[in-house]
Design a protein around this motif. Structure first.
Motif, mmCIF file in Angstrom:
data_model
loop_
_atom_site.group_PDB
_atom_site.id
_atom_site.type_symbol
_atom_site.label_atom_id
_atom_site.label_comp_id
_atom_site.label_asym_id
_atom_site.label_seq_id
_atom_site.Cartn_x
_atom_site.Cartn_y
_atom_site.Cartn_z
ATOM 1 N N PRO A 179 58.165 67.902 12.959
ATOM 2 C CA PRO A 179 58.752 66.759 13.665
ATOM 3 C C PRO A 179 58.305 65.419 13.092
ATOM 4 C CG PRO A 179 58.030 68.412 15.226
ATOM 5 C CD PRO A 179 57.562 68.871 13.873
ATOM 6 N N GLY A 180 59.217 64.458 13.173
ATOM 7 C CA GLY A 180 58.929 63.118 12.694
ATOM 8 C C GLY A 180 59.010 62.971 11.190
ATOM 9 N N GLY A 181 59.854 63.795 10.554
ATOM 10 C CA GLY A 181 60.002 63.698 9.103
ATOM 11 C C GLY A 181 58.806 64.196 8.342
ATOM 12 N N GLY A 182 58.119 65.195 8.913
ATOM 13 C CA GLY A 182 56.900 65.703 8.298
ATOM 14 C C GLY A 182 57.162 66.660 7.147
ATOM 15 N N LEU A 183 56.168 67.483 6.855
ATOM 16 C CA LEU A 183 56.215 68.374 5.703
ATOM 17 C C LEU A 183 57.376 69.360 5.782
ATOM 18 C CD1 LEU A 183 52.442 69.251 5.396
ATOM 19 C CD2 LEU A 183 53.809 68.222 3.586
ATOM 20 N N PRO A 184 57.965 69.689 4.630
ATOM 21 C CA PRO A 184 58.989 70.726 4.607
ATOM 22 C C PRO A 184 58.358 72.096 4.881
ATOM 23 C CG PRO A 184 59.086 69.344 2.629
ATOM 24 C CD PRO A 184 57.793 69.049 3.314
ATOM 25 N N VAL A 185 59.018 72.882 5.710
ATOM 26 C CA VAL A 185 58.527 74.206 6.084
ATOM 27 C C VAL A 185 59.669 75.217 5.943
ATOM 28 C CG1 VAL A 185 57.516 75.636 7.904
ATOM 29 C CG2 VAL A 185 56.863 73.221 7.714
ATOM 30 N N TYR A 186 59.449 76.230 5.121
ATOM 31 C CA TYR A 186 60.361 77.371 5.079
ATOM 32 C C TYR A 186 59.961 78.356 6.175
ATOM 33 C CZ TYR A 186 61.720 75.964 0.308
ATOM 34 O OH TYR A 186 62.188 75.286 -0.793
ATOM 35 N N LEU A 187 60.956 78.972 6.788
ATOM 36 C CA LEU A 187 60.651 80.056 7.708
ATOM 37 C C LEU A 187 61.551 81.236 7.423
ATOM 38 C CD1 LEU A 187 62.863 80.511 10.244
ATOM 39 C CD2 LEU A 187 61.858 78.391 11.026
ATOM 40 N N ILE A 188 61.032 82.415 7.731
ATOM 41 C CA ILE A 188 61.795 83.646 7.575
ATOM 42 C C ILE A 188 62.398 83.981 8.925
ATOM 43 C CG2 ILE A 188 61.709 86.074 6.932
ATOM 44 C CD1 ILE A 188 59.026 85.321 5.449
ATOM 45 N N ARG A 189 63.702 83.939 9.005
ATOM 46 C CA ARG A 189 64.389 84.271 10.256
ATOM 47 C C ARG A 189 64.701 85.776 10.224
ATOM 48 N NH1 ARG A 189 66.429 81.152 14.949
ATOM 49 N NH2 ARG A 189 66.885 79.472 13.488
ATOM 50 N N ALA A 190 63.895 86.528 10.936
ATOM 51 C CA ALA A 190 64.102 87.970 11.086
ATOM 52 C C ALA A 190 63.705 88.297 12.522
ATOM 53 C CB ALA A 190 63.269 88.754 10.079
ATOM 54 N N ASP A 191 64.632 88.064 13.434
ATOM 55 C CA ASP A 191 64.304 88.127 14.856
ATOM 56 C C ASP A 191 63.766 89.482 15.282
ATOM 57 O OD1 ASP A 191 65.021 85.515 15.052
ATOM 58 O OD2 ASP A 191 66.941 85.856 16.050
ATOM 59 N N ALA A 192 64.218 90.547 14.642
ATOM 60 C CA ALA A 192 63.712 91.878 14.994
ATOM 61 C C ALA A 192 62.213 91.988 14.733
ATOM 62 C CB ALA A 192 64.464 92.947 14.205
ATOM 63 N N PHE A 193 61.720 91.219 13.775
ATOM 64 C CA PHE A 193 60.291 91.222 13.450
ATOM 65 C C PHE A 193 59.496 90.177 14.231
ATOM 66 C CE2 PHE A 193 60.219 93.135 8.863
ATOM 67 C CZ PHE A 193 60.357 94.407 9.407
ATOM 68 N N TYR A 194 60.063 88.997 14.386
ATOM 69 C CA TYR A 194 59.247 87.862 14.813
ATOM 70 C C TYR A 194 59.592 87.291 16.190
ATOM 71 C CZ TYR A 194 58.437 88.029 9.755
ATOM 72 O OH TYR A 194 58.151 88.443 8.482
ATOM 73 N N ALA A 195 60.749 87.577 16.721
ATOM 74 C CA ALA A 195 61.136 87.006 18.022
ATOM 75 C C ALA A 195 60.592 87.880 19.150
ATOM 76 C CB ALA A 195 62.646 86.860 18.107
ATOM 77 N N ARG A 196 59.285 87.926 19.253
ATOM 78 C CA ARG A 196 58.607 88.697 20.279
ATOM 79 C C ARG A 196 57.714 87.760 21.076
ATOM 80 N NH1 ARG A 196 56.717 93.677 16.221
ATOM 81 N NH2 ARG A 196 58.832 94.218 15.532
ATOM 82 N N GLY A 197 57.725 87.885 22.380
ATOM 83 C CA GLY A 197 56.913 86.991 23.201
ATOM 84 C C GLY A 197 55.432 87.270 23.048
ATOM 85 N N GLY A 198 54.613 86.308 23.423
ATOM 86 C CA GLY A 198 53.165 86.507 23.431
ATOM 87 C C GLY A 198 52.528 86.377 22.068
ATOM 88 N N ASN A 199 51.488 87.155 21.848
ATOM 89 C CA ASN A 199 50.686 87.060 20.628
ATOM 90 C C ASN A 199 51.507 87.468 19.408
ATOM 91 O OD1 ASN A 199 48.674 88.177 18.537
ATOM 92 N ND2 ASN A 199 47.323 87.170 20.000
ATOM 93 N N PRO A 200 51.371 86.735 18.290
ATOM 94 C CA PRO A 200 52.171 87.080 17.108
ATOM 95 C C PRO A 200 51.771 88.386 16.438
ATOM 96 C CG PRO A 200 50.686 85.253 16.641
ATOM 97 C CD PRO A 200 50.612 85.486 18.111
ATOM 98 N N TYR A 201 50.596 88.913 16.761
ATOM 99 C CA TYR A 201 50.095 90.108 16.073
ATOM 100 C C TYR A 201 49.959 91.325 16.972
ATOM 101 C CZ TYR A 201 48.487 85.983 13.548
ATOM 102 O OH TYR A 201 48.424 84.756 12.947
ATOM 103 N N LEU A 202 49.845 91.110 18.294
ATOM 104 C CA LEU A 202 49.509 92.174 19.237
ATOM 105 C C LEU A 202 50.574 92.314 20.306
ATOM 106 C CD1 LEU A 202 45.792 91.082 19.894
ATOM 107 C CD2 LEU A 202 46.608 92.657 18.125
#
Length: 490
Positions: free
Chosen positions: A79-102
């Motif tokens: 936000p605010g014109g900050g650093l460029p960030v690439y993200l991998i959109r793979a909702d089956a892998f990453y769109a999970r609530g709570g902890n990103p690892y557990l």
């Protein structure tokens, strides 16, 4: 020459944070930009990351998905014109609530190997110019989650007939904590798409299993870790986690570079989340922060009580079992202790019992709250970081900046950043905190006694606070060392 560098990690402050890694990835790339680098980040598309970035647009479809139905690479900005960030959109892998690892039962997800293999593979694809508008000269992978990035780069170079060292992009792998190694069953290697001979003792194999961390250590062009002392410690049997032999063999490629403090976030002169602002020359605001902290935790409002603070995961690695054993020393001398954290149930229960027994002197809040963390560091007289081992530690750096004298075990980055308030160091105007050598109650008790003794000498205490606050652990010096490393490689 402008160096193009891609940082690859699983967390980024302020979007997603479970530990100090997020603070580093939130500050280091920006510090590198100030040194003239063209820095970008690559992250998994966890919900908070997707929601927190601006101007997201698709870059490319990822041909290999590691079992996800589909995966795309997108580019946005902080936000605010900050650093460029690439993200991998793979909702089956990453769109999970709570902890990103557990999962909800606090068990690592069964497909973590595939989830983070995709992260490493996508980093290599960026180096192979999947984005026609930008590609990195250096891929800088952080911790085991990104450990396969150097392996995929090495595999790509070999596929193209390039000699080792002539990779498409050069690679740096940073160990933030060797205790977390990303170890998976050997049968999962087949799903990673790496050459068969990479599953070898000279490769990713680790005692019959597969280690993402070892992949980073073996295949990266250079290895860094987050303090000079930790770089030496991890080459020993006691601290090497089974990888000390590999680390000794690569000692000429291993550098310890201290983490820094992001003074845009951690600065008592500008921090709007604390009860009052203050500086080394105007410390009255710190007393107001102490009063507010005592009220927040409902301990006795005693301005002259020595107030110890803890902001930590409640684990044995962090030495909180040792602190629990010496709480009677603090209470018997009229001190106070406030604790913020969560972790091992036995430690949570132990601190809760002590708080129940001494409600005027001890209090605990289970969980984590970034604003409350700032309030504790601002309001405490002493911040305890008694870790068994500590790669760098950021809490003691924040404590120094806020004039909360750190009480630390003499290991890793704690040894590199805190100078004990011995009589000699006080006389030489060097002291900034309290350091104990042996990890045992007797050693920590002696450090606590030194803290009480110094607190009783008001002029010396104030001088030590001011010296601590003037310590320079900003990111600029660390960023300069990383830039020198990148230039060697690129």
């Amino acid at each position: 020459m402008t160096i193009r560098v891609l940082h690859v990690a699983s967390e980024l402050y302020p979007l997603l944070k479970t530990g100090g890694l997020a603070d580093v990835t939130g500050a280091l790339p920006a510090a590198l930009v100030e040194q003239g680098a063209d820095a970008r980040l690559l992250l998994p598309g966890f919900g908070p990351v997707v929601e927190g970035l601006e101007d997201l647009r698709p870059v490319a479809r990822l041909e290999r998905t590691f079992g996800a139905p589909d995966a795309t690479l997108e580019l946005g900005r902080l936000p605010g014109g900050g650093l460029p960030v690439y993200l991998i959109r793979a909702d089956a892998f990453y769109a999970r609530g709570g902890n990103p690892y557990l999962d909800a039962q606090q068990v690592p997800y069964g497909d973590n190997a595939q989830r983070f293999a995709l992260l490493g593979w996508a980093a290599a694809q960026l180096a192979l110019r999947i984005d026609p508008d930008w590609s990195p000269q250096v891929v800088h992978a952080h911790d085991w989650h990104a450990g396969l990035a150097p392996a995929y780069l090495r595999a790509a170079a070999r596929e193209r007939g390039l000699a080792p060292g002539a990779d498409v992009a050069r690679s740096v792998f940073t160990i933030h904590n060797l205790a977390y190694q990303g170890v998976f069953p050997a049968h999962q290697f087949a799903s990673l798409g790496l050459p068969a001979d990479f599953f070898d003792m000279s490769g990713v194999e680790f005692y019959g299993q597969l280690s993402f961390l070892k992949a980073g250590l073996y295949y990266a062009d250079r290895i860094t870790t987050v303090s000079p002392t930790y770089a030496r410690e991890i080459q020993t049997l006691a601290h090497g986690g089974g990888l000390e032999g590999l680390l000794r063999a690569r000692a000429h490629d291993l550098t310890g570079i201290l983490n820094g403090v992001d003074h845009a976030v951690w600065n008592p002169a500008t921090d709007t989340s604390i009860a009052a602002r203050y500086t080394p020359t105007r410390l009255t605001g710190k007393l107001r922060c102490k009063t507010a902290l005592q009220a927040r935790f409902q301990v006795a409002q005693k301005h002259d009580a020595l107030l110890f603070g803890v902001v930590s995961r409640l684990t044995e690695q962090k030495g909180l079992d040792l602190l629990l054993a010496v709480v009677p020393e603090i209470v018997s001398r009229g001190g106070q202790l406030v604790v913020l954290g969560t972790g091992d149930a036995t430690l949570e229960q132990g601190f809760s019992r002590v708080a129940h027994a001494h409600p005027e002197s001890v209090a605990i809040e289970l969980g984590f709250d970034e604003t409350l963390a700032h309030a504790i560091v601002a309001g405490a007289d002493v911040v305890a970081v008694p870790s068994r081992f500590e790669p760098c530690g950021l809490t003691q750096l924040y404590a120094l900046a806020y004039g909360a004298l750190p009480l630390v075990h003499c290991v890793g980055g704690l040894a590199d950043t805190v100078v004990d308030a011995s009589l000699e160091n006080l006389a030489d105007d060097l002291a900034t905190g309290f350091v104990f050598e042996r990890f045992e109650p007797r050693g920590m008790t002696a450090a606590i006694r030194r803290a009480f003794a110094l607190h009783a000498r008001h002029r010396d205490w104030r001088a030590t606070q001011q010296r601590a606050m003037r310590s320079n652990f900003g990111w600029a010096a660390s960023a300069q060392q990383y830039m020198a490393l990148y230039r060697e490689l690129a």
